[in-house]
Design a protein around this motif. Structure first.
Motif, PDB file in Angstrom:
ATOM      1  N   ARG A  57       0.837  -1.216   0.000  1.00 38.68           N
ATOM      2  CA  ARG A  57       0.000   0.000   0.000  1.00 38.68           C
ATOM      3  C   ARG A  57       0.861   1.250   0.000  1.00 38.68           C
ATOM      4  NH1 ARG A  57      -3.399  -3.115   3.424  1.00 38.68           N
ATOM      5  NH2 ARG A  57      -2.328  -2.332   5.273  1.00 38.68           N
ATOM      6  N   ALA A  58       1.977   1.222   0.692  1.00 42.14           N
ATOM      7  CA  ALA A  58       2.861   2.392   0.721  1.00 42.14           C
ATOM      8  C   ALA A  58       3.422   2.682  -0.654  1.00 42.14           C
ATOM      9  CB  ALA A  58       3.993   2.164   1.722  1.00 42.14           C
ATOM     10  N   VAL A  60       2.077   1.785  -3.518  1.00 40.92           N
ATOM     11  CA  VAL A  60       0.979   2.304  -4.368  1.00 40.92           C
ATOM     12  C   VAL A  60       0.683   3.752  -4.035  1.00 40.92           C
ATOM     13  CG1 VAL A  60      -1.453   2.054  -4.933  1.00 40.92           C
ATOM     14  CG2 VAL A  60      -0.012   0.034  -4.724  1.00 40.92           C
ATOM     15  N   ALA A  61       0.669   4.056  -2.709  1.00 39.03           N
ATOM     16  CA  ALA A  61       0.389   5.440  -2.285  1.00 39.03           C
ATOM     17  C   ALA A  61       1.446   6.384  -2.835  1.00 39.03           C
ATOM     18  CB  ALA A  61       0.339   5.509  -0.757  1.00 39.03           C
ATOM     19  N   GLU A  62       2.710   5.899  -2.820  1.00 47.15           N
ATOM     20  CA  GLU A  62       3.773   6.750  -3.358  1.00 47.15           C
ATOM     21  C   GLU A  62       3.555   7.033  -4.834  1.00 47.15           C
ATOM     22  OE1 GLU A  62       7.608   5.014  -2.982  1.00 47.15           O
ATOM     23  OE2 GLU A  62       8.631   6.631  -4.035  1.00 47.15           O
ATOM     24  N   ARG A  63       3.169   5.982  -5.572  1.00 45.32           N
ATOM     25  CA  ARG A  63       2.898   6.189  -7.002  1.00 45.32           C
ATOM     26  C   ARG A  63       1.744   7.164  -7.216  1.00 45.32           C
ATOM     27  NH1 ARG A  63       6.727   3.974 -10.543  1.00 45.32           N
ATOM     28  NH2 ARG A  63       7.721   2.254  -9.454  1.00 45.32           N
ATOM     29  N   MET A  64       0.681   6.924  -6.452  1.00 41.94           N
ATOM     30  CA  MET A  64      -0.504   7.780  -6.607  1.00 41.94           C
ATOM     31  C   MET A  64      -0.209   9.207  -6.170  1.00 41.94           C
ATOM     32  SD  MET A  64      -2.608   5.842  -8.014  1.00 41.94           S
ATOM     33  CE  MET A  64      -3.962   6.990  -8.014  1.00 41.94           C
ATOM     34  N   ALA A  65       0.664   9.364  -5.167  1.00 41.51           N
ATOM     35  CA  ALA A  65       1.023  10.714  -4.738  1.00 41.51           C
ATOM     36  C   ALA A  65       1.728  11.460  -5.853  1.00 41.51           C
ATOM     37  CB  ALA A  65       1.922  10.632  -3.497  1.00 41.51           C
ATOM     38  N   ARG A  68      -0.916  12.490  -8.203  1.00 41.52           N
ATOM     39  CA  ARG A  68      -1.705  13.619  -7.671  1.00 41.52           C
ATOM     40  C   ARG A  68      -0.903  14.911  -7.710  1.00 41.52           C
ATOM     41  NH1 ARG A  68      -3.667   9.543  -4.064  1.00 41.52           N
ATOM     42  NH2 ARG A  68      -2.018   9.993  -2.565  1.00 41.52           N
ATOM     43  N   GLU A 571      -6.253  -0.496  -6.306  1.00 42.54           N
ATOM     44  CA  GLU A 571      -6.321  -0.093  -4.904  1.00 42.54           C
ATOM     45  C   GLU A 571      -6.859  -1.222  -4.022  1.00 42.54           C
ATOM     46  OE1 GLU A 571      -8.827   3.267  -5.030  1.00 42.54           O
ATOM     47  OE2 GLU A 571      -7.443   4.512  -6.189  1.00 42.54           O
TER      48      GLU A 571
END
Length: 821
Positions: A57-58, A60-65, A68, A571
């Motif tokens: 999840r981290a 993925v969150a980094e990619r999505m950040a 964004r 996600e």
């Protein structure tokens, strides 16, 4: 399977809009080995183990950040553009630009210099983070920074590798470790320069920053151009107000004392208004210098003559009679009139004529005060024109097209003729912009507008919607054959060679067609239908036209829904990996396996890889998915080894898009490090399309993978752009015979000959050969007879989940019984 994908290079370049325009494309194939005719891309994903869920999840969150962040910057750029266009005060406009641009570019310092349109001297000099006065001595000096940016054709990007910063900036300038500067241009009209800097040892500006900086410079240029035009109109209006006051003073001076008369004489000579005085018979007795300058006549040439010598011929006798009637009855006349200069030029003037009466009440003279309003009218005309036309091609814009389309629809309701809307754009214009510059691309767009304009009839409309998107509206179509003829002529006209800047270029165009009333009852529906048809034309092969059909819209809606669910699938962890064993022909045992990507959606059920992998490539989601697949395959293979199962190699399909980004070796290295898997137990599968992009970059990545100890296999050999040169130039370990040849290997001599030749060629190059899609004993026997090393297919096992694959690996019994020799 070979897909010609559109728009993807733009997403790979950082989700930037520059570009307004088409990305580079190449065929992309993936061996799916799943079911029936599915030979698409083979990417890998697996539900994350609970212990690793947080790490995944981290990531993925980094990619999505990152996504964004780019989206936020784009939104800020768009908002800034709208705000700049609305500004009417230059200082506020520049202050707003400094504040927003610094944040968008993540810069420590920003400086802007704007030039006066007439004198080309420094008009505005502002900076963020330091005193702009230190730039003043060199702001307009083109021999050194920052004035040298006025000579730049493109962005100037400089980096310093140490803490001392970049040399060449003015004294007392804050230290800069990275510098990005560029001229402020609007259609080759230079308005000034701007640059951004970051402190020493900070992250350097990159190509993404260059595109944002270019967009910001373009926005500033457009805003400054509009502001200059607005201020010009305001100055004319203010001048007219001042001149009206001067006229009132002249009227008062004629009725005042001798002192007032002397004042009037001074005004008469110095005002910029044209003043003409006549006697009671309307014969000219005096004119001022402004009159001589405006009309071209000297005072001596007009004295004693009637003002009719200025008549333009645009007004009839009734117009002049109305003027004389107002003078006789009311003593004055105000209005606009067209006059003619001595050289014959006709021009508009705003004029006030007053009657002068003596003490006896009789008319003694007439006085006219006029001003040339041609420049003001031209300014208003330019503003009106630009608001309704594309500034590059001068064609009507979307607003004008919509209005003409409404009018045409209203006129066609009771007629027998059809209305056809041909939406077209240039195929791969972005390649020309990238290689030859946007000036060359703009020249081509202007030439396309000219060629298409020749094809438009007197009742048709050619509009430029922006970028490379045009619309040809045909309002007098007799039937579909007439529309087809126009579309063919348009495609042929665009395909003729272009001579642009000494370059002989050839481009093609794709056309989407919608028809009223069949495809829509209003402009919005017709444009949407044509856009859907155009997208289908590009998906199935460019350089042609496509009529809209109802099922096209349904398919577009389905793909939109599928994209939404796929983003959620990443996600939610709905993706997983199945594994298909690869069997050795030597002993019939499993020698390796291939990891295959699967997606089960709670709403859509099991989605075929042939559908969602192509969508992932088109939207850019293939990068995070593909990277996850590599990591998950390594983690699962290491888990099997730790459980004491046979140590086997796992093959992972890697997309051409991942190689284009250039991070495949880094992703593989991180996956091996994270999982603890030895490199020799990982195999990277690629298709021939990977080698079609940048062969040097691809070869470098393959070499790096080989040096790690990772095996390289070439999938789907013979189905795409096969070249024997690839086999000698690139580091390969294994060659796959595609199932299209294996399927008919026992029934078609051609397929059998291709398979046999491929095996002989591969063995000559010391490559292992594996055949996929083996489903019958006859196919197996033939492959063994011609020397195939490994096989894979439903004859042995379908792709299975990880736990079932583990049971297959733990069995001692071979998966196949080898045919007798």
């Amino acid at each position: 399977m070979s897909d010609d994908l559109s728009g993807f290079q733009t997403i790979l370049c950082g989700l930037t809009p520059l570009g307004l325009e088409a990305a580079a494309h190449s065929p992309i194939s993936y061996a799916l080995g799943a079911a029936e005719h599915d030979i698409g891309a083979l990417l890998v994903a697996q539900t994350v183990a609970p212990a690793l869920a947080g790490a995944i999840r981290a990531l993925v969150a980094e990619r999505m950040a990152g996504l964004r962040d780019i989206a936020a910057r784009l939104a800020t750029v768009e908002d800034l553009g709208l705000r700049l266009i609305g500004e009417r005060d230059s200082e506020q406009m520049i202050a707003r630009f400094l504040e927003s641009a610094t944040r968008i570019m993540k810069a420590d310092h920003l400086a802007v210099c704007l030039l006066d349109a007439k004198s080309h001297q420094t008009c505005h000099l502002s900076a963020h983070g330091f005193d702009p006065e230190i730039l003043a001595p060199h702001a307009n000096t083109r021999e050194r920074l920052p004035g040298s940016l006025l000579n730049a054709a493109n962005a100037v990007l400089m980096h310093s590798l140490d803490a001392t910063g970049i040399k060449g900036l003015p004294d007392k300038h804050p230290p800069a470790g990275t510098f990005l500067g560029l001229p402020v241009l609007e259609h080759n009209r230079l308005h000034g320069w701007l640059y951004f800097t970051r402190a020493p040892l900070a992250a350097p500006f990159d190509s993404e920053d260059e595109r944002f900086a270019a967009t910001l410079a373009a926005q500033l240029a457009v805003a400054y151009e509009n502001l200059t035009l607005y201020q010009s109109v305001q100055r004319h209006a203010a001048q007219l107000q001042l001149e009206a006051a001067a006229r009132q003073q002249s009227d008062l001076a004629l009725r005042e004392s001798e002192q007032r008369l002397r004042l009037a004489a001074r005004i008469f000579e110095s005002t910029q208004e044209s003043i003409m005085m006549t006697d009671a018979n309307a014969d000219i007795i005096a004119v001022n210098a402004a009159f001589e300058l405006s009309t071209g006549y000297t005072e001596q040439e007009v004295k004693g003559r009637n003002p009719r010598l200025l008549m333009s011929g645009r007004h009839d006798s009734a117009f002049y009679r109305a003027i004389w009637s107002a003078l006789q009855n009311h003593g004055q006349w105000r209005g606009e009139i067209w006059n003619k200069r001595k050289n014959g030029e006709i021009y508009p003037v705003r004029i006030a004529i007053d009657t002068v009466r003596g003490d006896d009440g009789q008319i003694s003279a007439y006085v006219s005060v006029s001003s040339d309003v041609s420049a003001l009218k031209e300014a208003h005309h330019q503003v009106d024109f630009l608001s309704n036309h594309n500034p590059l091609t001068l064609l009507p814009n979307r607003a004008v097209l919509i209005e003409r389309l409404r009018t045409s629809i209203a006129a066609a309701r009771d007629g027998e003729r059809q209305i056809a809307l041909l939406l077209f754009n240039l195929d791969r214009l972005q390649r020309i912009n990238d290689s030859l510059g946007h000036e060359t691309g703009d020249s081509m767009l202007r030439e396309v507008a000219r060629r298409a304009g020749v094809l438009a009839g007197p009742h048709d409309v050619l509009a430029h919607l922006g970028g490379d998107e045009f619309v040809l509206l045909l309002t007098q179509c007799l039937d579909s054959d007439d529309i087809v003829e126009h579309a063919g002529a348009l495609i042929e006209a665009v395909a003729r060679p272009f001579d642009v800047g000494g370059h002989d270029l050839i481009v093609t165009t794709s056309v989407g067609i919608s028809i009223y009333p069949r495809d829509g009852a209003n402009p919005s529906e017709l444009l949407k239908a044509a856009d859907v048809a155009l997208s289908h034309m590009k998906d199935t092969g460019r350089n042609g036209f496509r009529f809209f059909k109802g099922e096209m819209n349904a398919q577009a809606l389905r793909w939109m829904s599928l994209e939404t669910h796929l983003r959620r699938a990443i996600e939610r962890g709905e993706l997983s990996l199945n594994y298909q064993p690869q069997v050795s022909m030597a002993d019939g045992k499993i020698c390796s396996m291939e990891a295959l990507l699967r997606w089960r959606s709670p709403e859509l059920g099991q989605v075929a890889p042939n559908d969602f992998i192509a969508l992932a490539e088109d939207t850019g989601m293939i990068l995070p998915i593909g990277n996850w697949v590599i990591r998950q395959a390594c983690i699962q293979n290491k888990a099997w080894q730790d459980a004491g199962l046979t140590r086997l190699r796992v093959a992972v399909n890697v997309s051409a898009h991942q190689f284009m980004v250039g991070t495949v070796p880094q992703v593989v290295r991180e996956a091996l490090s994270e999982s603890g898997l030895e490199a020799r137990y990982l195999e990277v599968e690629l298709t021939e399309s990977v080698m079609m992009h940048d062969t040097e970059a691809t070869a470098a990545q393959l070499t790096e993978l080989t040096e790690m100890g990772v095996s390289i296999s070439l999938d789907d050999f013979g189905t795409g752009y096969s070249s024997l040169g690839y086999l000698s130039r690139f580091m390969l370990d294994k060659l796959k015979i595609d199932q299209t040849f294996v399927r008919n290997i026992t029934t078609e001599p051609r397929s059998a000959a291709i398979a046999q030749a491929t095996i002989a060629l591969a063995h000559g190059l010391s490559l292992v050969v594996i055949a996929e899609g083996v489903e019958t004993e006859g196919q197996l026997a033939f492959l063994k007879a011609i020397g195939c090393d490994e096989v894979q297919g439903y004859l042995f096992s379908r792709p299975v989940p990880a736990d079932e694959m583990g049971r297959l690996m733990s069995g001692a019994t071979p998966l196949l019984r080898l045919p007798a020799a």
